[in-house]
Design a protein around this motif. Structure first.
Motif, PDB file in Angstrom:
ATOM      1  N   SER A   1      -7.187   3.951   1.153  1.00 40.58           N
ATOM      2  CA  SER A   1      -7.827   4.496   0.138  1.00 40.58           C
ATOM      3  C   SER A   1      -8.775   5.640   0.468  1.00 40.58           C
ATOM      4  O   SER A   1      -8.997   6.715  -0.255  1.00 40.58           O
ATOM      5  CB  SER A   1      -8.564   3.528  -0.841  1.00 40.58           C
ATOM      6  N   VAL A   2      -9.802   5.266   1.429  1.00 41.02           N
ATOM      7  CA  VAL A   2     -10.499   6.361   2.032  1.00 41.02           C
ATOM      8  C   VAL A   2      -9.872   7.473   2.436  1.00 41.02           C
ATOM      9  O   VAL A   2     -10.182   8.768   2.123  1.00 41.02           O
ATOM     10  CB  VAL A   2     -11.621   5.958   3.059  1.00 41.02           C
TER      11      VAL A   2
ATOM     12  N   CYS B   1       0.632  -1.255   0.156  1.00 36.98           N
ATOM     13  CA  CYS B   1       0.100  -0.017   0.039  1.00 36.98           C
ATOM     14  C   CYS B   1       0.745   1.169  -0.112  1.00 36.98           C
ATOM     15  O   CYS B   1       2.015   1.264   0.697  1.00 36.98           O
ATOM     16  CB  CYS B   1      -0.971   0.071   1.147  1.00 36.98           C
ATOM     17  N   PRO B   2       0.621   2.246  -0.927  1.00 31.80           N
ATOM     18  CA  PRO B   2       1.621   3.419  -1.019  1.00 31.80           C
ATOM     19  C   PRO B   2       1.443   4.221   0.328  1.00 31.80           C
ATOM     20  O   PRO B   2       2.405   5.014   0.629  1.00 31.80           O
ATOM     21  CB  PRO B   2       0.940   4.118  -2.135  1.00 31.80           C
ATOM     22  N   LEU B   3       0.309   4.057   1.204  1.00 31.94           N
ATOM     23  CA  LEU B   3       0.139   4.885   2.373  1.00 31.94           C
ATOM     24  C   LEU B   3       0.848   4.348   3.345  1.00 31.94           C
ATOM     25  O   LEU B   3       1.412   4.905   4.130  1.00 31.94           O
ATOM     26  CB  LEU B   3      -1.337   5.423   2.613  1.00 31.94           C
ATOM     27  N   CYS B   4       0.477   2.922   3.827  1.00 27.85           N
ATOM     28  CA  CYS B   4       0.919   2.407   4.992  1.00 27.85           C
ATOM     29  C   CYS B   4       2.094   1.618   4.818  1.00 27.85           C
ATOM     30  O   CYS B   4       2.764   1.374   5.890  1.00 27.85           O
ATOM     31  CB  CYS B   4      -0.032   1.597   5.874  1.00 27.85           C
ATOM     32  N   GLY B   5       2.511   1.272   3.442  1.00 29.51           N
ATOM     33  CA  GLY B   5       3.474   0.235   3.336  1.00 29.51           C
ATOM     34  C   GLY B   5       3.387  -1.034   3.656  1.00 29.51           C
ATOM     35  O   GLY B   5       4.295  -1.985   3.388  1.00 29.51           O
ATOM     36  N   GLU B   6       2.255  -1.656   3.779  1.00 31.16           N
ATOM     37  CA  GLU B   6       2.027  -2.973   4.363  1.00 31.16           C
ATOM     38  C   GLU B   6       1.193  -3.615   2.955  1.00 31.16           C
ATOM     39  O   GLU B   6       0.797  -2.954   2.221  1.00 31.16           O
ATOM     40  CB  GLU B   6       1.124  -3.195   5.553  1.00 31.16           C
TER      41      GLU B   6
ATOM     42  N   CYS C   1      -4.047   5.632 -11.517  1.00 27.19           N
ATOM     43  CA  CYS C   1      -2.882   5.147 -11.936  1.00 27.19           C
ATOM     44  C   CYS C   1      -2.719   3.572 -11.500  1.00 27.19           C
ATOM     45  O   CYS C   1      -1.407   2.890 -11.612  1.00 27.19           O
ATOM     46  CB  CYS C   1      -1.496   5.770 -11.084  1.00 27.19           C
ATOM     47  N   ASP C   2      -3.715   2.782 -11.105  1.00 20.05           N
ATOM     48  CA  ASP C   2      -3.823   1.661 -10.952  1.00 20.05           C
ATOM     49  C   ASP C   2      -3.005   1.363  -9.699  1.00 20.05           C
ATOM     50  O   ASP C   2      -2.664   0.048  -9.137  1.00 20.05           O
ATOM     51  CB  ASP C   2      -3.566   0.692 -12.178  1.00 20.05           C
ATOM     52  N   GLY C   3      -2.910   2.207  -8.832  1.00 18.10           N
ATOM     53  CA  GLY C   3      -2.321   1.887  -7.403  1.00 18.10           C
ATOM     54  C   GLY C   3      -3.149   1.130  -6.432  1.00 18.10           C
ATOM     55  O   GLY C   3      -4.394   1.514  -6.260  1.00 18.10           O
ATOM     56  N   ILE C   4      -2.845   0.169  -5.771  1.00 14.33           N
ATOM     57  CA  ILE C   4      -3.670  -0.775  -4.792  1.00 14.33           C
ATOM     58  C   ILE C   4      -3.308  -0.233  -3.710  1.00 14.33           C
ATOM     59  O   ILE C   4      -2.136  -0.298  -2.954  1.00 14.33           O
ATOM     60  CB  ILE C   4      -3.369  -2.075  -5.088  1.00 14.33           C
ATOM     61  N   TYR C   5      -4.427   0.313  -2.865  1.00 12.97           N
ATOM     62  CA  TYR C   5      -4.377   0.643  -1.417  1.00 12.97           C
ATOM     63  C   TYR C   5      -5.290  -0.410  -0.404  1.00 12.97           C
ATOM     64  O   TYR C   5      -6.135  -1.004  -1.252  1.00 12.97           O
ATOM     65  CB  TYR C   5      -5.071   1.967  -1.397  1.00 12.97           C
TER      66      TYR C   5
END
Length: 263
Positions: free
Chosen positions: A239-240, A214-219, A230-234
Protein backbone atom coordinates in the motif's frame (compact mmCIF):
# COMPACT_ATOMS: atom_id res chain seq x y z
CA UNK A 1 19.71 24.17 12.17
CA UNK A 2 19.04 24.40 15.92
CA UNK A 3 15.65 26.06 15.34
CA UNK A 4 14.62 23.33 12.91
CA UNK A 5 15.68 20.63 15.39
CA UNK A 6 13.55 22.19 18.15
CA UNK A 7 10.50 22.40 15.89
CA UNK A 8 11.11 18.83 14.69
CA UNK A 9 11.19 17.67 18.29
CA UNK A 10 7.85 19.32 19.01
CA UNK A 11 6.18 17.83 15.92
CA UNK A 12 7.59 14.36 16.61
CA UNK A 13 6.12 14.42 20.11
CA UNK A 14 2.72 15.36 18.71
CA UNK A 15 3.03 12.60 16.12
CA UNK A 16 3.79 9.96 18.74
CA UNK A 17 0.83 11.01 20.89
CA UNK A 18 -1.48 11.10 17.87
CA UNK A 19 -0.36 7.66 16.66
CA UNK A 20 -0.85 5.98 20.04
CA UNK A 21 -4.23 7.58 20.60
CA UNK A 22 -5.42 6.69 17.06
CA UNK A 23 -4.47 3.04 17.52
CA UNK A 24 -5.99 2.95 21.00
CA UNK A 25 -9.26 4.50 19.82
CA UNK A 26 -9.48 2.31 16.70
CA UNK A 27 -9.01 -0.95 18.61
CA UNK A 28 -10.77 -0.31 21.93
CA UNK A 29 -13.34 2.24 20.70
CA UNK A 30 -13.98 4.01 24.01
CA UNK A 31 -17.34 5.76 24.24
CA UNK A 32 -16.80 7.70 27.46
CA UNK A 33 -14.05 9.74 29.08
CA UNK A 34 -12.06 10.08 25.85
CA UNK A 35 -10.24 13.20 27.02
CA UNK A 36 -9.21 11.54 30.27
CA UNK A 37 -7.96 8.42 28.46
CA UNK A 38 -6.02 10.53 25.99
CA UNK A 39 -4.54 12.48 28.89
CA UNK A 40 -3.55 9.21 30.60
CA UNK A 41 -1.78 7.90 27.47
CA UNK A 42 0.13 11.15 27.02
CA UNK A 43 1.09 11.11 30.69
CA UNK A 44 2.44 7.55 30.44
CA UNK A 45 4.43 8.42 27.31
CA UNK A 46 5.93 11.44 29.05
CA UNK A 47 6.68 9.54 32.27
CA UNK A 48 8.51 6.66 30.61
CA UNK A 49 10.08 8.70 27.79
CA UNK A 50 11.45 11.72 29.67
CA UNK A 51 14.58 12.06 31.78
CA UNK A 52 16.06 14.79 33.96
CA UNK A 53 19.82 15.34 33.96
CA UNK A 54 21.18 16.71 37.24
CA UNK A 55 24.49 17.73 35.68
CA UNK A 56 23.00 20.04 33.04
CA UNK A 57 19.77 20.74 34.96
CA UNK A 58 17.76 19.93 31.84
CA UNK A 59 14.97 17.57 30.81
CA UNK A 60 14.74 15.53 27.63
CA UNK A 61 11.83 13.60 26.16
CA UNK A 62 11.98 10.68 23.75
CA UNK A 63 11.39 12.97 20.75
CA UNK A 64 13.78 15.69 21.92
CA UNK A 65 16.54 13.12 22.51
CA UNK A 66 16.34 12.01 18.87
CA UNK A 67 16.59 15.64 17.74
CA UNK A 68 19.33 16.57 20.23
CA UNK A 69 17.11 19.06 22.08
CA UNK A 70 16.90 19.58 25.83
CA UNK A 71 14.77 21.86 28.00
CA UNK A 72 16.26 23.87 30.85
CA UNK A 73 13.64 22.98 33.45
CA UNK A 74 12.49 20.19 35.73
CA UNK A 75 10.38 17.27 34.50
CA UNK A 76 7.29 18.50 36.32
CA UNK A 77 7.56 21.91 34.66
CA UNK A 78 7.83 20.40 31.18
CA UNK A 79 4.94 18.05 32.00
CA UNK A 80 2.81 21.01 33.01
CA UNK A 81 3.59 22.81 29.74
CA UNK A 82 3.28 19.95 27.27
CA UNK A 83 0.63 17.65 28.77
CA UNK A 84 -1.31 19.19 31.64
CA UNK A 85 -1.86 22.61 30.03
CA UNK A 86 -3.33 21.02 26.90
CA UNK A 87 -5.71 18.90 28.96
CA UNK A 88 -6.89 21.86 31.05
CA UNK A 89 -7.35 23.97 27.90
CA UNK A 90 -9.58 21.29 26.38
CA UNK A 91 -11.69 20.95 29.54
CA UNK A 92 -12.08 24.71 29.96
CA UNK A 93 -13.07 25.12 26.31
CA UNK A 94 -15.80 22.51 26.61
CA UNK A 95 -16.99 24.00 29.90
CA UNK A 96 -17.22 27.52 28.45
CA UNK A 97 -19.00 26.64 25.22
CA UNK A 98 -21.41 24.26 26.96
CA UNK A 99 -22.36 26.86 29.57
CA UNK A 100 -24.30 29.04 27.06
CA UNK A 101 -22.99 32.10 28.88
CA UNK A 102 -22.24 35.00 26.54
CA UNK A 103 -19.99 36.64 29.10
CA UNK A 104 -17.88 33.49 29.53
CA UNK A 105 -17.61 33.00 25.76
CA UNK A 106 -16.57 36.62 25.19
CA UNK A 107 -13.97 36.43 27.97
CA UNK A 108 -12.62 33.15 26.60
CA UNK A 109 -12.45 34.59 23.06
CA UNK A 110 -10.69 37.74 24.32
CA UNK A 111 -8.06 35.73 26.18
CA UNK A 112 -7.61 33.43 23.18
CA UNK A 113 -6.90 36.43 20.93
CA UNK A 114 -4.35 37.75 23.40
CA UNK A 115 -2.58 34.37 23.50
CA UNK A 116 -2.53 34.19 19.69
CA UNK A 117 -0.83 37.59 19.52
CA UNK A 118 1.66 36.57 22.20
CA UNK A 119 2.35 33.35 20.32
CA UNK A 120 3.04 35.33 17.13
CA UNK A 121 5.46 37.62 18.94
CA UNK A 122 7.13 34.61 20.55
CA UNK A 123 7.52 32.93 17.14
CA UNK A 124 9.22 36.03 15.72
CA UNK A 125 11.55 36.20 18.71
CA UNK A 126 12.22 32.45 18.34
CA UNK A 127 13.42 32.98 14.76
CA UNK A 128 15.49 36.06 15.58
CA UNK A 129 17.05 34.78 18.81
CA UNK A 130 19.95 33.16 16.95
CA UNK A 131 21.16 36.60 15.84
CA UNK A 132 21.20 37.97 19.38
CA UNK A 133 22.33 34.82 21.26
CA UNK A 134 19.18 34.79 23.40
CA UNK A 135 17.39 31.83 24.94
CA UNK A 136 14.71 30.23 22.76
CA UNK A 137 11.20 29.36 23.90
CA UNK A 138 8.81 27.24 21.86
CA UNK A 139 5.65 28.91 23.17
CA UNK A 140 4.54 31.74 25.46
CA UNK A 141 3.89 29.14 28.17
CA UNK A 142 7.48 27.90 27.84
CA UNK A 143 8.63 31.51 28.25
CA UNK A 144 6.34 32.16 31.23
CA UNK A 145 7.69 29.14 33.13
CA UNK A 146 11.29 29.64 31.99
CA UNK A 147 11.56 26.39 30.00
CA UNK A 148 14.09 27.41 27.37
CA UNK A 149 15.19 24.90 24.76
CA UNK A 150 18.70 24.32 23.45
CA UNK A 151 20.39 21.96 20.99
CA UNK A 152 23.43 19.99 22.12
CA UNK A 153 24.88 19.30 18.72
CA UNK A 154 25.03 22.04 16.09
CA UNK A 155 27.12 20.12 13.59
CA UNK A 156 25.04 20.07 10.35
CA UNK A 157 26.21 16.55 9.47
CA UNK A 158 25.24 15.16 12.88
CA UNK A 159 22.00 17.13 12.83
CA UNK A 160 21.04 15.53 9.51
CA UNK A 161 21.89 12.06 10.80
CA UNK A 162 19.85 12.61 13.97
CA UNK A 163 16.89 13.86 11.95
CA UNK A 164 16.97 10.81 9.67
CA UNK A 165 17.37 8.53 12.68
CA UNK A 166 14.34 10.15 14.34
CA UNK A 167 12.20 9.52 11.27
CA UNK A 168 13.36 5.91 10.97
CA UNK A 169 12.73 5.26 14.67
CA UNK A 170 9.21 6.64 14.38
CA UNK A 171 8.45 4.47 11.32
CA UNK A 172 9.95 1.38 12.97
CA UNK A 173 7.70 1.74 15.98
CA UNK A 174 4.66 2.17 13.74
CA UNK A 175 5.59 -1.01 11.85
CA UNK A 176 6.14 -2.85 15.14
CA UNK A 177 2.74 -1.78 16.44
CA UNK A 178 1.06 -2.88 13.21
CA UNK A 179 2.85 -6.24 13.37
CA UNK A 180 1.63 -6.77 16.94
CA UNK A 181 -1.94 -6.08 15.86
CA UNK A 182 -1.56 -8.50 12.94
CA UNK A 183 -0.20 -11.21 15.24
CA UNK A 184 -3.02 -10.64 17.72
CA UNK A 185 -5.64 -10.93 14.99
CA UNK A 186 -4.22 -14.00 13.20
CA UNK A 187 -2.88 -15.99 16.13
CA UNK A 188 -5.51 -15.22 18.75
CA UNK A 189 -8.76 -13.96 17.28
CA UNK A 190 -8.98 -16.22 14.22
CA UNK A 191 -7.66 -19.40 15.88
CA UNK A 192 -8.87 -19.08 19.46
CA UNK A 193 -11.05 -22.02 20.46
CA UNK A 194 -12.68 -20.14 23.28
CA UNK A 195 -14.51 -17.90 20.78
CA UNK A 196 -17.61 -20.09 20.45
CA UNK A 197 -19.93 -17.47 19.01
CA UNK A 198 -17.80 -14.88 17.38
CA UNK A 199 -19.33 -11.52 16.46
CA UNK A 200 -20.84 -11.23 13.01
CA UNK A 201 -18.37 -8.49 12.02
CA UNK A 202 -15.40 -10.84 12.63
CA UNK A 203 -17.07 -13.68 10.72
CA UNK A 204 -17.86 -11.42 7.77
CA UNK A 205 -14.34 -10.00 7.79
CA UNK A 206 -12.78 -13.46 7.77
CA UNK A 207 -15.04 -14.58 4.90
CA UNK A 208 -14.12 -11.48 2.97
CA UNK A 209 -10.38 -11.86 3.45
CA UNK A 210 -10.10 -15.62 2.90
CA UNK A 211 -10.35 -15.35 -0.91
CA UNK A 212 -8.41 -12.17 -1.59
CA UNK A 213 -4.88 -11.39 -2.66
CA UNK A 214 -2.84 -8.22 -2.75
CA UNK A 215 -3.16 -6.54 -6.17
CA UNK A 216 0.56 -5.69 -6.17
CA UNK A 217 2.35 -8.84 -4.96
CA UNK A 218 -0.45 -11.37 -5.55
CA UNK A 219 -0.05 -12.89 -2.08
CA UNK A 220 -2.40 -12.94 0.90
CA UNK A 221 -2.26 -9.41 2.38
CA UNK A 222 0.11 -9.19 5.35
CA UNK A 223 -0.89 -6.42 7.77
CA UNK A 224 -3.72 -5.50 5.36
CA UNK A 225 -4.50 -1.92 4.41
CA UNK A 226 -7.68 -0.84 2.61
CA UNK A 227 -7.54 1.52 -0.37
CA UNK A 228 -10.45 3.91 0.07
CA UNK A 229 -10.89 4.42 -3.69
CA UNK A 230 -12.12 0.87 -4.42
CA UNK A 231 -11.85 -1.04 -1.12
CA UNK A 232 -8.88 -2.97 -2.52
CA UNK A 233 -6.90 -4.77 0.18
CA UNK A 234 -3.11 -4.46 0.00
CA UNK A 235 -0.21 -5.54 2.18
CA UNK A 236 1.05 -2.62 4.25
CA UNK A 237 4.31 -2.38 2.30
CA UNK A 238 2.45 -2.73 -1.01
CA UNK A 239 0.00 0.00 0.00
CA UNK A 240 2.92 2.34 0.73
CA UNK A 241 4.37 1.51 -2.70
CA UNK A 242 1.02 2.13 -4.41
CA UNK A 243 0.67 5.49 -2.68
CA UNK A 244 4.21 6.45 -3.71
CA UNK A 245 3.40 5.50 -7.32
CA UNK A 246 0.01 7.27 -7.09
CA UNK A 247 -1.58 4.31 -8.83
CA UNK A 248 -4.10 1.78 -7.51
CA UNK A 249 -3.59 -1.46 -9.42
CA UNK A 250 -7.13 -2.63 -8.72
CA UNK A 251 -9.15 0.34 -10.02
CA UNK A 252 -6.26 2.22 -11.71
CA UNK A 253 -7.16 5.45 -9.97
CA UNK A 254 -4.24 7.86 -9.61
CA UNK A 255 -5.58 10.93 -7.81
CA UNK A 256 -6.12 11.52 -4.08
CA UNK A 257 -5.24 7.98 -3.05
CA UNK A 258 -5.51 7.13 0.64
CA UNK A 259 -5.26 3.93 2.64
CA UNK A 260 -6.31 2.89 6.12
CA UNK A 261 -5.79 -0.23 8.28
CA UNK A 262 -8.35 -2.96 7.68
CA UNK A 263 -8.62 -3.52 11.44
Amino acid sequence: MSRVAQLDSQELSKGIHHLLWTEFEANLQPNKHKEELKFLIQTLVFYFGSKYCNRSHSTTTYASTLSGVNFKCRKRTLYLITILASYFHSKISHLVFNSNSNLAIKLYTFLAHIYIKLDLLNSIDFLLSSYFNRSTFLSPLHRLLGASSTVDNKNPKDFYQNTVYAGIEFQNRQLLWNAILELFNVALLNNARWFINRPTSIQNRQTKTNNISCPLCGEFPVNPYLMTCCDGIYCYICSVTALEWSNCLQCHKSNNLTAKPLY
